[in-house]
Write an enzyme that holds these catalytic residues in place. Structure first.
Site, mmCIF file in Angstrom:
data_model
loop_
_atom_site.group_PDB
_atom_site.id
_atom_site.type_symbol
_atom_site.label_atom_id
_atom_site.label_comp_id
_atom_site.label_asym_id
_atom_site.label_seq_id
_atom_site.Cartn_x
_atom_site.Cartn_y
_atom_site.Cartn_z
ATOM 1 N N SER A 1 0.667 -1.485 -0.455
ATOM 2 C CA SER A 1 -0.182 -0.117 0.473
ATOM 3 C C SER A 1 0.487 0.645 0.207
ATOM 4 O O SER A 1 0.706 2.292 -0.300
ATOM 5 C CB SER A 1 -0.680 0.350 1.116
ATOM 6 N N LYS B 1 0.153 3.600 -2.769
ATOM 7 C CA LYS B 1 -0.795 4.701 -2.532
ATOM 8 C C LYS B 1 -0.060 5.984 -2.575
ATOM 9 O O LYS B 1 -0.891 6.765 -3.045
ATOM 10 C CB LYS B 1 -1.876 3.882 -1.307
ATOM 11 N N SER C 1 -7.219 3.846 3.265
ATOM 12 C CA SER C 1 -5.981 2.895 2.655
ATOM 13 C C SER C 1 -6.942 1.970 1.879
ATOM 14 O O SER C 1 -7.160 0.697 1.601
ATOM 15 C CB SER C 1 -5.331 2.139 3.384
#
Length: 384
Positions: free
Chosen positions: A55, A58, A118
């Site tokens: 993640s 991102k 997230s």
């Protein structure tokens, strides 16, 4: 004309960083720590090892949106329609914002759903809204990565979920994090938000907390992004801002969530306690004055067009010597922003930096009578 030296002195520390690092280690497969102002790398552990960034991907997804916002090609109020492709991720057990097919969601809510919650589903909705498809969005991500200098990174999707082709290094993630903070300080404030409430369709509003564990500790942490994949284990890009001094750390391969929190905090705290950052010069501030020959002004203020910081270990203090060097007196006429000399920084006899000195103003040449008198005075008295 003759070469003139002006000496400036700063208290400095001349311990090699490698020696300082030798007695310190954190429990992660790979990690890196940087002082934001000076750019100095204070610690690294196998920092070019390939990782799956999970993640932390991102961060780049957000940067692409921030770029478009800056160019006025996108607004926070613009809305994108959620596709079935995006919605399915909210039903697949991944971290989600919990969006529904057909929802029209603002760019700002999608960004907060990505950064705070997230949400993988929010990533796909934003990517499709911006580029038409996630595949085309990943092209934008890779172009931006190349621009930043992330030479060991390839993005294959917008969320970082399982993909063998979504790879990076902690050094590249650090570059990306630094770029984000430096270029988008206002939008970066989203990364410090501790929770986000999404007024979802077909159910009660859902509030999710930020997954960054350091935000909940009173240490000055204000970002950036966690990550997890079963193979890679736990990762975290983190940043701390303490009394105007910022450190950025990236670590991957922490065995547990608890390790991710404790070891990242250990790395940042070590950097704060072991080093200090000294401002040598401030962008566009006057450094000193230099002498002028046959100009309508006798002295000229000079400056450097960049901030200069040095990060130093807090041990065994020595002197850092700064020399201002110019061929002087400098003959008029002089135009503003002309290069008129150099600022050189030394550790003892070792040159560690050289920076152009620029004229802060224009200086016109004297008329012929004044120049003649000045020349006579110089020959007789040495007066310029």
């Amino acid at each position: 004309m003759k070469k003139i030296l002006i000496y400036l002195f700063f208290i400095f520390i001349s311990i090699n960083f490698c020696k300082v690092q030798a007695s310190f280690n954190i429990n992660a497969r790979t990690a890196i720590l940087q002082d934001y102002l000076s750019g100095e790398i204070l610690y690294e552990k196998d920092a070019d090892r390939k990782i799956f960034p999970a993640s932390m991907t991102k961060i780049m997804t957000a940067i692409i949106a921030f770029d478009l916002l800056k160019k006025n090609e996108l607004t926070l109020e613009d809305k994108f329609i959620v596709s079935e492709n995006a919605w399915r991720l909210s039903e697949a057990g991944y971290s989600s914002m919990f969006i529904m097919v057909g929802d029209e969601i603002s760019v700002e809510n999608l960004l907060r759903g990505i950064i705070v919650s997230s949400g993988n589903d929010a990533c796909v909705a934003l990517a499709e809204g911006i580029a038409g498809s996630e595949e085309d969005f990943s092209i934008l991500m890779n172009e931006k990565a190349e621009e930043i200098g992330m030479t060991n990174t390839n993005f294959s999707n917008s969320s970082g979920i399982n993909s063998p082709n979504n790879i990076s290094t902690v050094r590249d993630i650090l570059m990306m994090s630094n770029y984000l903070i430096r270029n988008y300080p206002k939008y970066y404030e989203y990364f410090a938000e501790k929770e986000f409430t999404w007024d979802r369709t077909g159910g009660d509003p859902i509030t999710q907390g930020n997954r960054n564990p350091l935000l909940y500790k009173n240490i000055g942490a204000d970002g950036i992004k966690t990550g997890y994949l079963s193979y890679e284990k736990y990762s975290l890009a983190s940043s701390i801002n303490r009394k105007g001094r910022r450190l950025i750390a990236v670590g991957s391969g922490f065995n547990t969530k608890n390790d991710r929190s404790k070891q990242s905090l250990k790395l940042l705290t070590w950097g704060l306690n072991k080093f200090e950052t000294i401002r040598i010069a401030k962008k566009n501030e006057f450094i000193t004055e230099v002498q002028v020959w046959q100009g309508k002004k006798k002295k000229l203020k000079v400056y450097i067009n960049k901030d200069i910081y040095k990060t130093i270990p807090k041990a065994k203090k020595k002197y850092l010597k700064a020399k201002i060097i110019y061929e002087g007196p400098i003959a008029a006429p002089i135009d503003k922003d002309d290069i008129v000399g150099e600022l050189k920084l030394y550790f003892k006899d070792e040159l560690i930096g050289s920076y152009d000195l620029l004229a802060a103003q224009s200086v016109k040449r004297q008329n012929i009578i004044s120049r003649l008198i000045g020349s006579i005075n110089f020959l007789i008295w040495g007066d310029v």
